[in-house]
Design a protein around this motif. Structure first.
Motif, mmCIF file in Angstrom:
data_model
loop_
_atom_site.group_PDB
_atom_site.id
_atom_site.type_symbol
_atom_site.label_atom_id
_atom_site.label_comp_id
_atom_site.label_asym_id
_atom_site.label_seq_id
_atom_site.Cartn_x
_atom_site.Cartn_y
_atom_site.Cartn_z
ATOM 1 N N ASP A 145 121.838 -40.848 18.535
ATOM 2 C CA ASP A 145 121.869 -42.307 18.598
ATOM 3 C C ASP A 145 121.395 -42.923 17.278
ATOM 4 O O ASP A 145 121.982 -43.888 16.779
ATOM 5 C CB ASP A 145 121.001 -42.782 19.759
ATOM 6 N N ALA A 146 120.329 -42.363 16.703
ATOM 7 C CA ALA A 146 119.798 -42.876 15.442
ATOM 8 C C ALA A 146 120.784 -42.656 14.299
ATOM 9 O O ALA A 146 120.940 -43.514 13.413
ATOM 10 C CB ALA A 146 118.462 -42.199 15.122
ATOM 11 N N GLU A 147 121.478 -41.512 14.307
ATOM 12 C CA GLU A 147 122.477 -41.219 13.277
ATOM 13 C C GLU A 147 123.637 -42.206 13.361
ATOM 14 O O GLU A 147 124.097 -42.739 12.346
ATOM 15 C CB GLU A 147 122.996 -39.791 13.438
ATOM 16 N N GLU A 148 124.114 -42.455 14.569
ATOM 17 C CA GLU A 148 125.257 -43.353 14.745
ATOM 18 C C GLU A 148 124.921 -44.783 14.343
ATOM 19 O O GLU A 148 125.771 -45.494 13.796
ATOM 20 C CB GLU A 148 125.727 -43.308 16.205
ATOM 21 N N LYS A 149 123.680 -45.201 14.586
ATOM 22 C CA LYS A 149 123.275 -46.572 14.283
ATOM 23 C C LYS A 149 122.669 -46.713 12.888
ATOM 24 O O LYS A 149 122.350 -47.832 12.462
ATOM 25 C CB LYS A 149 122.263 -47.060 15.326
ATOM 26 N N GLU A 151 119.732 -45.680 11.909
ATOM 27 C CA GLU A 151 118.319 -46.056 12.032
ATOM 28 C C GLU A 151 117.434 -44.929 11.508
ATOM 29 O O GLU A 151 116.785 -44.204 12.269
ATOM 30 C CB GLU A 151 117.994 -46.384 13.486
ATOM 31 N N GLN A 154 113.715 -44.228 12.468
ATOM 32 C CA GLN A 154 113.345 -43.571 13.712
ATOM 33 C C GLN A 154 113.074 -42.075 13.516
ATOM 34 O O GLN A 154 112.556 -41.413 14.428
ATOM 35 C CB GLN A 154 114.462 -43.736 14.752
#
Length: 205
Positions: A145-149, A151, A154
Motif C-alpha cells: 500500500d505504501a509503495e503504491e501511494k 508514502e 511509512q
C-alpha cells in the motif's frame, strides 16, 4: 454496518455473520472478547483504533460466493490496541489485504494464514513472471500500500511492524517465515537509510 465507537462489554458474537457491505468497528472497545469465525465481510472490515481486552478470534473470513476459504478481503487493523498482547488470534485467514500499521503484533497468534507475496524489483520482469515464487517473499500489505501511494514516510513504521512479526514467528519456532519478515525489515531500512554507507551495506546484504 457501523459499530464505530461501540462498547462491547460482554462477548461480541459475530459467528457466521454476513456483512453484505462495509463493516465499521473503528474505535470500538471489545472488553468481553469477540468471535468473528466464518464471518463474511464482502465490503471489507475496518477495525482501526479498536481495542481488544479479551480473546478475539478471526477465522476463515470469506466473501459471499467464494469457493475458497481465503478471499483476500480488505481488513483494516491499523493502530489497534491489544491488551493483553496475546488477545488477538487469526486462523485459516487470508491476510493478503490486511493492514496492521501501528498495531503491536508481538504476541498475536497466526495459524495457517496467507500473507501477500512481494516481488523483488531487482530481477527482470520476465523472470518475475515465469518464476514468481523464486523472486518473491512473504510480507505485509502495508508495504504494498505504501509503495503504491508513494508514502515513503511509512517505511520506518513498516520496519517496526516487520520486526514484531519476525520476533513473533521466531518465538513460535517458525524460522522460515521469520526469515521473510527479517528480509522485509532490512528492506525497509535500506529504503530509508541513515547514511549512504548503510544503504550500500544493506543493498549488498
Amino acid at each position: 454496518a457501523d459499530f464505530s465507537g461501540a462498547q462491547f462489554r460482554e462477548k461480541a458474537d459475530f459467528l457466521q455473520t454476513n456483512f453484505t457491505g462495509r463493516a465499521y468497528f473503528c474505535y470500538a472497545h471489545f472488553t468481553g472478547g469477540a468471535d468473528f469465525r466464518h464471518a463474511d465481510f464482502t465490503g471489507g472490515a475496518y477495525f482501526s483504533d479498536a481495542s481488544f481486552s479479551k480473546r478475539a478470534l478471526f477465522s476463515r473470513l470469506e466473501k459471499v460466493g467464494s469457493a475458497q476459504a481465503s478471499s483476500g478481503i480488505e481488513i483494516d487493523l491499523r493502530n489497534a490496541i491489544i491488551e493483553p498482547l496475546d488477545a488477538l488470534s487469526f486462523r485459516d485467514t487470508d491476510l493478503t489485504r490486511c493492514r496492521f500499521l501501528g498495531t503491536d503484533l508481538c504476541k498475536t497468534a497466526f495459524v495457517n494464514v496467507a500473507w501477500p507475496r512481494i516481488l523483488s524489483n531487482k530481477w527482470p520482469k520476465i523472470i518475475c513472471k515465469k518464476w514468481p515464487k523464486l523472486v518473491s517473499r512473504f510480507g505485509v500489505y502495508d508495504e504494498i500500500d505504501a509503495e503504491e501511494k508513494g508514502e515513503s514516510d511509512q517505511y520506518p513504521h513498516i520496519e517496526q511492524l516487520y520486526r514484531q512479526l519476525k520476533q513473533n514467528y521466531e518465538d513460535r519456532r517458525d524460522y522460515e517465515r521469520a526469515s521473510d519478515f527479517h528480509y522485509g525489515e532490512k528492506e525497509m531500512r535500506r529504503k530509508n537509510p541513515d547514511s549512504w554507507g548503510l544503504w550500500i551495506l544493506l543493498s549488498l546484504y
